[in-house]
Write an enzyme that holds these catalytic residues in place. Structure first.
Site, PDB file in Angstrom:
ATOM      1  N   GLY B 148      89.894  21.081  37.397  1.00  0.00           N
ATOM      2  CA  GLY B 148      90.759  19.945  37.648  1.00  0.00           C
ATOM      3  C   GLY B 148      92.191  20.406  37.868  1.00  0.00           C
ATOM      4  O   GLY B 148      92.583  21.501  37.451  1.00  0.00           O
ATOM      5  N   CYS B 149      92.965  19.574  38.523  1.00  0.00           N
ATOM      6  CA  CYS B 149      94.328  19.975  38.864  1.00  0.00           C
ATOM      7  C   CYS B 149      95.206  20.093  37.624  1.00  0.00           C
ATOM      8  O   CYS B 149      95.947  21.072  37.470  1.00  0.00           O
ATOM      9  CB  CYS B 149      94.921  19.009  39.876  1.00  0.00           C
ATOM     10  SG  CYS B 149      94.775  17.263  39.442  1.00  0.00           S
ATOM     11  N   TYR B 150      95.140  19.122  36.722  1.00  0.00           N
ATOM     12  CA  TYR B 150      95.948  19.217  35.501  1.00  0.00           C
ATOM     13  C   TYR B 150      95.528  20.424  34.654  1.00  0.00           C
ATOM     14  O   TYR B 150      96.390  21.169  34.173  1.00  0.00           O
ATOM     15  CB  TYR B 150      95.829  17.936  34.681  1.00  0.00           C
ATOM     16  CG  TYR B 150      96.530  16.720  35.227  1.00  0.00           C
ATOM     17  CD1 TYR B 150      97.909  16.682  35.377  1.00  0.00           C
ATOM     18  CD2 TYR B 150      95.820  15.567  35.551  1.00  0.00           C
ATOM     19  CE1 TYR B 150      98.559  15.543  35.848  1.00  0.00           C
ATOM     20  CE2 TYR B 150      96.461  14.418  36.011  1.00  0.00           C
ATOM     21  CZ  TYR B 150      97.829  14.420  36.163  1.00  0.00           C
ATOM     22  OH  TYR B 150      98.469  13.292  36.608  1.00  0.00           O
ATOM     23  N   THR B 152      94.298  23.175  35.607  1.00  0.00           N
ATOM     24  CA  THR B 152      94.793  24.397  36.235  1.00  0.00           C
ATOM     25  C   THR B 152      96.221  24.681  35.787  1.00  0.00           C
ATOM     26  O   THR B 152      96.548  25.793  35.343  1.00  0.00           O
ATOM     27  CB  THR B 152      94.725  24.262  37.770  1.00  0.00           C
ATOM     28  OG1 THR B 152      93.362  24.176  38.166  1.00  0.00           O
ATOM     29  CG2 THR B 152      95.381  25.437  38.456  1.00  0.00           C
ATOM     30  N   ALA B 153      97.082  23.677  35.915  1.00  0.00           N
ATOM     31  CA  ALA B 153      98.479  23.887  35.546  1.00  0.00           C
ATOM     32  C   ALA B 153      98.629  24.175  34.059  1.00  0.00           C
ATOM     33  O   ALA B 153      99.322  25.113  33.650  1.00  0.00           O
ATOM     34  CB  ALA B 153      99.298  22.661  35.945  1.00  0.00           C
TER      35      ALA B 153
END
Lengths: 345, 345, 345, 345
Positions: B148-150, B152-153
């Protein structure tokens, strides 16, 4: 073949976009990156998006730092390119100088004096290859005058109709630009809090310096002088120009003729696209790409042709056009290093 | 070697970004582009920025259209990848399936059931190569679960500190995302008029489905369970995530130790950069690039480590991570086709 | 005197702005707030900025819920106001119906049929008091057709020049609008991720339904038919219209004459301001205010008058104009409840 | 009763918002509007949205121009209010000085010295009436220290929980602010092209000057010292703050207790609203309004209370809080002149 390239004005918006494109260019090695007040800083402090060059030190912009390269891109305040080009050629006889500034765009000394003042610095081959005759003039040149961003959009929008005699020489251009077009110098009216949520016009009534450049391109296409009313607007986005360009249609001209003229003019162009009927350009589709998207409409009731053109002011409108011109000047593939895919949404 | 690649969900945001990256990939030939409700349309109507594919027709998403490719990227609603992957493998035994959805990210069936419901579809190698051990698991795999994008960060932000034992397992994540992260389905609260000029939080209090994924990554790094309080925010921009991740510093840990741990973790990583001291990440610097920019600070008074991470949710956060994983799976250079230069401003 | 007011379409953008203004109106008591598909919801769920009405329940839009009020504002899809107004009058003979829709703006049945289709529903007094004669027609009326947002800006921009015979009847209007003008129905091209960072044109070539309304206002002012080429643009902001309106100047007309005509036309108007020379309108300065800011320029080289007008499409462009018309109809002070101060930055 | 009011710093963002509110205040007559470098300009050149004051000339900021008013609002760089207030009182003994700057917010000289440097100028009654005891201290005062914008949001968010003993004194604040919070001085990183499409953090790790102010308010509520980790972010919008504030819940505390505490704390407050369950604050709903919208969640798994608060940084966060405090100081209705309806979308 690999050429060495220097970029003067590397901490600004045009300079940053030049470097972004040049990093992806297969025939280029980036040499000096120079700046004026930011000299001595790391490039990464000013262009944090250019990871590959983050550790480069900005050198002062001077003949000493720029000489010795095969190509020098100038992204400088106007008035500085003429003497610099001459001095560079003295040191590096074959140097290609690509000027992103306005100094050498206008062929008419009177227009120059009216809009910029002072002595006309002379004109250089004009870096908009899609104009009639322009591509040939760029091949092998050692001097390029990169067009202004608004004239790029407006000229690509209307030149085919003017050249084909489909419209009368009485043009209205209203163009919306993202605020990077106004540069990186801090000014109160360009603050984020001012521009977000707001649209404004400026240079209204014929005063914008891109007006004579449009007139020049339009007149060359039409074979006669062309009147231009140009109104630029600032809109709340970082990049992009949407130009709405209209002129009275010549009696008897219909939409099919117009469409045919644009298909003929741009059918083989790698960077200019007439969209399918019913689809209208968005600036977002051109972000970071060296593309121009067009659509045309004939308003029979009003008797006008309306052409809408979208470009990225920093790419096709400045740095992309500059690289495209370099490619022609040096005999590279015209499309080398130039993206046609935008970054959207 | 050139591989043929299909993209399912090609009319959406993740699909569009996949295609943009794949077009620039030297080892890839783009095969089928498929969609659900948009099947039959030209891709250019949905992804006008992808000029090279504008005339492609969107085929229906099905085993028939996707089979026969070397690689299939899935950008589909959750629940659809497991059976599709099995069916594709039956037809194309060596097919690499890269799932941008959530189906195979979680290893814990209980977490799956709690946050997604239904039977746990099992986990696949996790497409975040910068995590300890992840790169090896991706080499040669035929299944990838793109993070997921969150997560990842957040994971890139805190895993080095957790792995080095520098912080306590009690993490607070507050992350701001551009609205493309919410997808392209029209919903009233995602209209431009709603999101421009506004920031809002959602999924507050532990309900967001990316929470267990962060917990999983954090726990693997820390070697023990980690508590995560995650609050996502929607901010008025199309792309980008800025994650602010903090945890109590372990007694005796100072800023130099933290910095050293991050330099060690990411010094050789091509896509993750600890910025020089004093420079803080901006999401703009990562737009369209497969990069993550980080900065760290130890707040001695509050006793917390704060790490700020910027990514583009569609690139490193989805499509870039997917392509990077494909590169590892197929033995290409890990960086092939992946830009490190953002499009800014 | 206090009047009871109902608002139909209260969950939309025009309805919300009406309620915001009416809450501050000294002579108004807000009665029914109605909606179609959102009936039954709390208003606070749809208009969270209207704290004073957050607990109001949206009733269904019907004669039953709307009858019995002194004033009914309609913010409905077109085609619904005529019969509703008749039915309301039957129940409440003196009811004032203020229609924010298009149904009763056009006087010409042919124009109606061409742009909207079907039978012409007839015209009502036109709610733009600053037009010649309009104020008188609004006094005491029980029917108001609120102008379209673009025609409000364009008409205020050019009517003084047309009425004074300073320009030729050949008008080009290019106007940029915030996306609230497109309404609150979820559509993919209006998503935040689509509109942020992008400008686009639509309805190009004469197709926009506001074109005949401009022609009607221009012709009334000029005393002869006027050609209008109108191009609307969507720009990335929630509210605001900037209209650039130009026409050929009549031979012999100079800038001073133009300025004098606008000062005469608007010198006593409370809501329309010709800015001092050198200052150009910004839409931000009108946000939430019932104001129109204007500036004029004569481009001698191009032979055109260019007028730039800024309004808030939801305030002066819709709800503010509606309330101003109500004030005239009911004999209140014309400025009652109407802010002249924008919310900026 | 009508009081005469002067505003120093009238060309900036806080000054503009003060004037906008004061224009609508029933008990106020606006006297001198003063500026530093912009003195001599028309106010309309700097605040084009304030039509009623467009022709006012900005006077120089000095005792001479400010003395003689009943109330003086100071929106000045820090360090300038103390002596000015004393001088004003000498000339106008009963003058009420409302300081929008930081000079007199902190009670602790050590905190002042650490974060601002130099000698502690002493503290004044704190202009956040919703804090326990604050309202009484403001009644009749002739000195007000208006809170910082971030502390306003964070304090309203967490003080009820701290005061009720529902959370542990270990707070994490992450708050996103529109860029007007950074002021109107032109700086490169605040240019529209930089901030649109980007989110960034700054002052990370405890360095932001609003940190000790939050600690002060939190400690007063909790009755013991409170640790605060504060991370501010710049987001691409002109106005608004969304603060996400979290702390460990005290053992045994559940969501119902939390909700009850906030309902008790704010049930009678005119400007602070705990939203219905399931509805989360958006900053857009507070634009131009003196409101704070709150929602709470208990994350049982993470053991934290998360409170999300939205305000307009210029209204409730600065100018609205200032006017509310003036109302209390002078015995006006606390809500006089203060809008509770935002301008949205």
């Amino acid at each position: 073949m690999t050429v060495s390239v220097a970029v003067a004005g590397a901490s600004g918006y045009a300079g940053g976009e030049l470097l972004r494109l040049l990093l992806a260019h297969p025939e280029v090695r980036i040499g000096a990156v120079t700046a004026h007040s930011n000299a001595g800083d790391l490039l990464g402090a000013h262009q944090p998006h250019l990871r590959a060059l983050a550790d480069r030190v900005l050198e002062p912009t001077s003949v000493d730092t720029l000489a010795g390269h095969d190509v020098v891109f100038l992204a400088l305040p106007h008035g500085q390119s003429h003497e610099l080009a001459a001095a560079l050629t003295e040191r590096t006889p074959d140097v290609l100088v690509v000027d992103c500034g306005a100094d050498h765009r206008l062929t008419d000394p009177v227009a120059w004096e009216t809009f910029y003042g002072g002595e006309h610095p002379g004109s250089w081959p004009y870096g908009l290859p899609e104009l009639p005759g322009a591509r040939d003039a760029l091949r092998g040149t050692r001097r390029v005058a990169v067009p202004g961003c608004y004239p790029t959009a407006a000229s690509l929008a209307l030149v085919p109709a003017l050249a084909a005699g489909l419209v009368e020489p009485d043009v209205v251009v209203v163009a919306a630009s993202g605020t990077s077009g106004a540069g990186k110098s801090p000014k109160a009216h360009l603050l984020g809090a001012e521009v977000m949520g707001s649209v404004s016009a400026y240079g209204v009534g014929g005063g914008h310096r891109h007006t004579p450049e449009m007139m020049q391109n339009f007149a060359a296409a039409a074979g006669r002088s062309v009147s231009v009313s140009f109104t630029p607007m600032l809109v709340p986005m970082p990049r992009g120009i949407l130009a709405t360009v209209s002129a009275p249609v010549t009696a008897g001209v219909d939409a099919a003729q117009v469409r045919a003229a644009y298909e003929k003019a741009y059918g083989d162009e790698p960077f200019v696209t007439l969209l399918p009927e019913g689809q209208w350009p968005t600036t977002a589709a051109t972000v970071g790409a060296n593309t121009c998207l067009l659509q045309v409409a004939v308003d029979a009731a009003a008797g006008r042709l309306i052409v809408v053109a979208a470009i990225d002011n920093l790419t096709k409108g400045t740095a992309g056009g500059a690289v495209q011109s370099m490619n022609l000047a040096l005999g590279f593939a015209e499309t080398a290093g130039l993206p046609t895919e935008g970054v959207a949404p």
